[in-house]
Write a protein that holds these residues in place. Structure first.
Motif, PDB file in Angstrom:
ATOM      1  N   SER A  30       0.832  -1.209   0.000  1.00 15.05           N
ATOM      2  CA  SER A  30       0.000   0.000   0.000  1.00 15.05           C
ATOM      3  C   SER A  30       0.867   1.260   0.000  1.00 15.05           C
ATOM      4  O   SER A  30       0.687   2.158  -0.825  1.00 15.05           O
ATOM      5  N   GLU A  31       1.834   1.309   0.919  1.00 17.31           N
ATOM      6  CA  GLU A  31       2.659   2.512   1.037  1.00 17.31           C
ATOM      7  C   GLU A  31       3.604   2.655  -0.155  1.00 17.31           C
ATOM      8  O   GLU A  31       3.834   3.770  -0.649  1.00 17.31           O
ATOM      9  N   GLY A  32       4.144   1.520  -0.618  1.00 12.32           N
ATOM     10  CA  GLY A  32       5.055   1.579  -1.767  1.00 12.32           C
ATOM     11  C   GLY A  32       4.358   2.057  -3.029  1.00 12.32           C
ATOM     12  O   GLY A  32       4.886   2.905  -3.768  1.00 12.32           O
ATOM     13  N   ALA A  33       3.154   1.536  -3.281  1.00 16.79           N
ATOM     14  CA  ALA A  33       2.398   1.960  -4.463  1.00 16.79           C
ATOM     15  C   ALA A  33       1.972   3.422  -4.334  1.00 16.79           C
ATOM     16  O   ALA A  33       1.982   4.173  -5.317  1.00 16.79           O
ATOM     17  N   MET A  34       1.614   3.832  -3.118  1.00 15.80           N
ATOM     18  CA  MET A  34       1.228   5.231  -2.894  1.00 15.80           C
ATOM     19  C   MET A  34       2.401   6.170  -3.192  1.00 15.80           C
ATOM     20  O   MET A  34       2.250   7.198  -3.853  1.00 15.80           O
ATOM     21  N   ILE A  35       3.586   5.803  -2.713  1.00 13.56           N
ATOM     22  CA  ILE A  35       4.790   6.603  -2.986  1.00 13.56           C
ATOM     23  C   ILE A  35       5.048   6.649  -4.491  1.00 13.56           C
ATOM     24  O   ILE A  35       5.364   7.706  -5.055  1.00 13.56           O
ATOM     25  N   TRP A  36       4.906   5.509  -5.142  1.00  8.26           N
ATOM     26  CA  TRP A  36       5.126   5.424  -6.594  1.00  8.26           C
ATOM     27  C   TRP A  36       4.232   6.425  -7.331  1.00  8.26           C
ATOM     28  O   TRP A  36       4.693   7.158  -8.221  1.00  8.26           O
ATOM     29  N   ILE A  37       2.950   6.475  -6.965  1.00  6.43           N
ATOM     30  CA  ILE A  37       2.029   7.369  -7.656  1.00  6.43           C
ATOM     31  C   ILE A  37       2.381   8.833  -7.383  1.00  6.43           C
ATOM     32  O   ILE A  37       2.267   9.690  -8.263  1.00  6.43           O
ATOM     33  N   HIS A  38       2.819   9.123  -6.173  1.00  3.33           N
ATOM     34  CA  HIS A  38       3.243  10.493  -5.872  1.00  3.33           C
ATOM     35  C   HIS A  38       4.494  10.871  -6.681  1.00  3.33           C
ATOM     36  O   HIS A  38       4.620  12.017  -7.136  1.00  3.33           O
ATOM     37  N   VAL A  39       5.399   9.908  -6.857  1.00  2.00           N
ATOM     38  CA  VAL A  39       6.576  10.165  -7.693  1.00  2.00           C
ATOM     39  C   VAL A  39       6.158  10.430  -9.134  1.00  2.00           C
ATOM     40  O   VAL A  39       6.666  11.348  -9.795  1.00  2.00           O
ATOM     41  N   LEU A  40       5.198   9.657  -9.624  1.00  2.00           N
ATOM     42  CA  LEU A  40       4.691   9.878 -10.983  1.00  2.00           C
ATOM     43  C   LEU A  40       4.050  11.254 -11.120  1.00  2.00           C
ATOM     44  O   LEU A  40       4.233  11.944 -12.134  1.00  2.00           O
ATOM     45  N   ALA A  41       3.306  11.664 -10.095  1.00  2.31           N
ATOM     46  CA  ALA A  41       2.683  12.993 -10.132  1.00  2.31           C
ATOM     47  C   ALA A  41       3.750  14.087 -10.213  1.00  2.31           C
ATOM     48  O   ALA A  41       3.613  15.059 -10.968  1.00  2.31           O
ATOM     49  N   LEU A  42       4.821  13.907  -9.451  1.00  8.87           N
ATOM     50  CA  LEU A  42       5.927  14.870  -9.510  1.00  8.87           C
ATOM     51  C   LEU A  42       6.595  14.860 -10.883  1.00  8.87           C
ATOM     52  O   LEU A  42       6.963  15.908 -11.412  1.00  8.87           O
ATOM     53  N   ARG A  43       6.749  13.670 -11.453  1.00  7.10           N
ATOM     54  CA  ARG A  43       7.342  13.570 -12.804  1.00  7.10           C
ATOM     55  C   ARG A  43       6.499  14.339 -13.816  1.00  7.10           C
ATOM     56  O   ARG A  43       7.038  15.060 -14.669  1.00  7.10           O
ATOM     57  N   VAL A  44       5.203  14.165 -13.722  1.00  7.49           N
ATOM     58  CA  VAL A  44       4.309  14.865 -14.647  1.00  7.49           C
ATOM     59  C   VAL A  44       4.467  16.373 -14.487  1.00  7.49           C
ATOM     60  O   VAL A  44       4.566  17.112 -15.481  1.00  7.49           O
ATOM     61  N   PHE A  45       4.502  16.831 -13.234  1.00  2.00           N
ATOM     62  CA  PHE A  45       4.612  18.265 -12.998  1.00  2.00           C
ATOM     63  C   PHE A  45       5.914  18.824 -13.563  1.00  2.00           C
ATOM     64  O   PHE A  45       5.920  19.825 -14.290  1.00  2.00           O
ATOM     65  N   VAL A  46       7.043  18.192 -13.224  1.00  4.26           N
ATOM     66  CA  VAL A  46       8.344  18.687 -13.673  1.00  4.26           C
ATOM     67  C   VAL A  46       8.426  18.663 -15.192  1.00  4.26           C
ATOM     68  O   VAL A  46       8.875  19.618 -15.836  1.00  4.26           O
ATOM     69  N   GLU A  47       7.969  17.564 -15.785  1.00  7.15           N
ATOM     70  CA  GLU A  47       8.009  17.451 -17.245  1.00  7.15           C
ATOM     71  C   GLU A  47       7.094  18.492 -17.899  1.00  7.15           C
ATOM     72  O   GLU A  47       7.421  19.056 -18.955  1.00  7.15           O
ATOM     73  N   THR A  48       5.967  18.756 -17.259  1.00  8.82           N
ATOM     74  CA  THR A  48       5.035  19.758 -17.796  1.00  8.82           C
ATOM     75  C   THR A  48       5.689  21.134 -17.827  1.00  8.82           C
ATOM     76  O   THR A  48       5.558  21.871 -18.817  1.00  8.82           O
ATOM     77  N   VAL A  49       6.374  21.489 -16.758  1.00  7.21           N
ATOM     78  CA  VAL A  49       7.058  22.790 -16.731  1.00  7.21           C
ATOM     79  C   VAL A  49       8.118  22.856 -17.823  1.00  7.21           C
ATOM     80  O   VAL A  49       8.241  23.842 -18.548  1.00  7.21           O
ATOM     81  N   LEU A  50       8.895  21.770 -17.952  1.00 10.65           N
ATOM     82  CA  LEU A  50       9.955  21.752 -18.961  1.00 10.65           C
ATOM     83  C   LEU A  50       9.397  21.785 -20.383  1.00 10.65           C
ATOM     84  O   LEU A  50       9.985  22.398 -21.275  1.00 10.65           O
ATOM     85  N   ARG A  51       8.255  21.123 -20.592  1.00 12.09           N
ATOM     86  CA  ARG A  51       7.689  21.062 -21.941  1.00 12.09           C
ATOM     87  C   ARG A  51       6.940  22.337 -22.316  1.00 12.09           C
ATOM     88  O   ARG A  51       7.116  22.883 -23.399  1.00 12.09           O
ATOM     89  N   TYR A  52       6.046  22.792 -21.418  1.00 10.08           N
ATOM     90  CA  TYR A  52       5.100  23.842 -21.784  1.00 10.08           C
ATOM     91  C   TYR A  52       5.474  25.219 -21.238  1.00 10.08           C
ATOM     92  O   TYR A  52       4.904  26.217 -21.664  1.00 10.08           O
ATOM     93  N   GLY A  53       6.416  25.257 -20.302  1.00  9.15           N
ATOM     94  CA  GLY A  53       6.910  26.525 -19.796  1.00  9.15           C
ATOM     95  C   GLY A  53       5.938  27.232 -18.863  1.00  9.15           C
ATOM     96  O   GLY A  53       4.951  26.675 -18.386  1.00  9.15           O
ATOM     97  N   LEU A  54       6.251  28.492 -18.581  1.00  7.51           N
ATOM     98  CA  LEU A  54       5.462  29.320 -17.674  1.00  7.51           C
ATOM     99  C   LEU A  54       4.780  30.455 -18.450  1.00  7.51           C
ATOM    100  O   LEU A  54       5.308  30.886 -19.478  1.00  7.51           O
TER     101      LEU A  54
END
Length: 393
Positions: free
Chosen positions: A293-317
């Motif tokens: 449960s905790e490992g999968a939860m951490i995994w999804i939070h890491v994915l959410a962070l990946r999406v955010f960082v990649e979104t900033v790098l791709r689409y800018g501010l």
């Protein structure tokens, strides 16, 4: 969680819709990935503290590695559950929940855990925290399952002592102590398990194996389907050589010394091992369930962070995007990807998205070059939009 379910995380600039509104952008995504291909849900990602471009590029790389580690840990915990539940997949799936919810329900209703992972912290701090947590889960689960396996092995060895053949089982309840020469200064009694097919050869040759074997001392003590157990007396001076010669003949010397109360002590030890194994099984199951449960939860939070960082790098501010979770299967995932490529490939040349009228904003070629040279897109094929495909097993 259905076996074979795949999930796609897709982030798009809100400029994909004429109104530039998040809800209409999500509707556009749903129109692109139709219901026959997959179900699309809003995936809420908070706005984190954004540092420098160099820091974001490094964080994208760190998050790619951390996600790979999370995937590995969740997989190992799943394997451990499968082992402890004897491969019963129905029971294994019952244990695979996240925050006491079925995996698909948790993903469809995902909310960033703002208590554990404050969004106002620097992204680097969040990465460090998530990395320490997944490593802690890995260590705890490995330690507990190692402890359980050791106890299980000890119990299996104790069972073999009771149920094995005369070459392996305990001799406590087999050998009459009166059959042994004890406390002699010069003589030893050796217990030898001889395969039944070589008993005749044993009788013919045992006296000649070494000097000073007491003639006609071979005494049959027990017999089973595979072996016959003999007691043979030799002088201590030649005991070591006699045992060695028996092994050369593929006869099994049994190491046994009579001990008062040994039978009761062995039974007590076996009972304790049974209780210990049952306790360790329960603890390992609970920790495996919690670890998953905790490992999968951490995994999804890491994915959410990946999406955010990649979104900033791709689409800018300024940051204006929508993220959708697509639930599909392996076959339909390919069609969903094809539809996404067909509709959003134009984003590949538009690092900063489009304005409200659909006009391309200024493209920062230096940023694009920096992104490509750093390889921040990481472990998957480059797409014109932010895209991650994963499967929780």
């Amino acid at each position: 969680m259905s076996k074979g379910t795949k999930y796609l995380l897709v982030s798009l600039p809100t400029s994909v819709s004429p109104s530039n509104h998040a809800e209409e952008a999500l509707t556009a995504l749903r129109s692109t990935v139709t219901n026959d291909v997959g179900s699309t849900y809003s995936f809420a990602i908070p706005e984190f503290k954004i540092g420098t471009l160099d820091a974001l590029v490094q964080q994208a790389d760190d998050l790619a590695k951390l996600e790979s580690a999370c995937h590995a840990v969740v997989g190992k915990v799943g394997d451990s559950l499968r082992t402890i539940l004897d491969g019963d997949e129905d029971k294994v799936q019952q244990q695979k929940t996240i925050n006491d919810k079925p995996v698909d329900q948790y993903l469809r209703t995902f909310q960033w855990n703002r208590v554990k992972y404050r969004a106002d912290k620097p992204i680097a701090d969040l990465i460090d925290l998530l990395q320490k947590e997944i490593q802690g889960i890995d260590n705890d689960v490995k330690a507990k399952f190692s402890q359980y396996n050791q106890t299980k092995s000890a119990l299996a060895a104790a069972e073999r002592k009771k149920t094995g053949n005369l070459a392996t089982k305990s001799l406590v309840s087999v050998v009459n102590p009166n059959s042994l020469i004890r406390d002699s200064e010069y003589l030893d009694t050796h217990l030898i398990a001889v395969p039944n097919v070589t008993v005749k050869e044993f009788y013919k040759s045992y006296e000649e194996l070494t000097p000073m074997v007491v003639p006609r001392s071979a005494n049959q003590l027990a017999k089973d389907d595979e072996f016959t157990l003999f007691a043979v007396t030799t002088f201590k001076k030649y005991s070591t050589e006699f045992v060695h010669k028996c092994r050369e003949k593929r006869w099994t010397p049994r190491d046994y010394k009579y001990k008062e109360g040994g039978k009761e002590e062995e039974a007590k030890e076996a009972d304790q091992l049974t209780r210990d194994a049952q306790k360790q099984w329960g603890e390992a199951l609970r920790l495996g369930r919690t670890g998953y449960s905790e490992g999968a939860m951490i995994w999804i939070h890491v994915l959410a962070l990946r999406v955010f960082v990649e979104t900033v790098l791709r689409y800018g501010l300024p940051l204006d995007f929508v993220c959708g979770l697509i639930q599909t299967d392996a076959k339909s995932a390919k069609k969903a990807k094809t539809n996404l490529d067909a509709n959003y490939s134009y984003l590949g040349g538009n690092a900063f998205g489009r304005d409200n009228k659909g006009r391309v904003k200024k493209d920062d070629s230096a940023l694009t070059a920096e992104m490509q040279s750093s390889g921040h897109v990481g472990d998957q094929e480059y797409t014109a939009y932010v895209y991650y495909e994963f499967e929780i097993v």
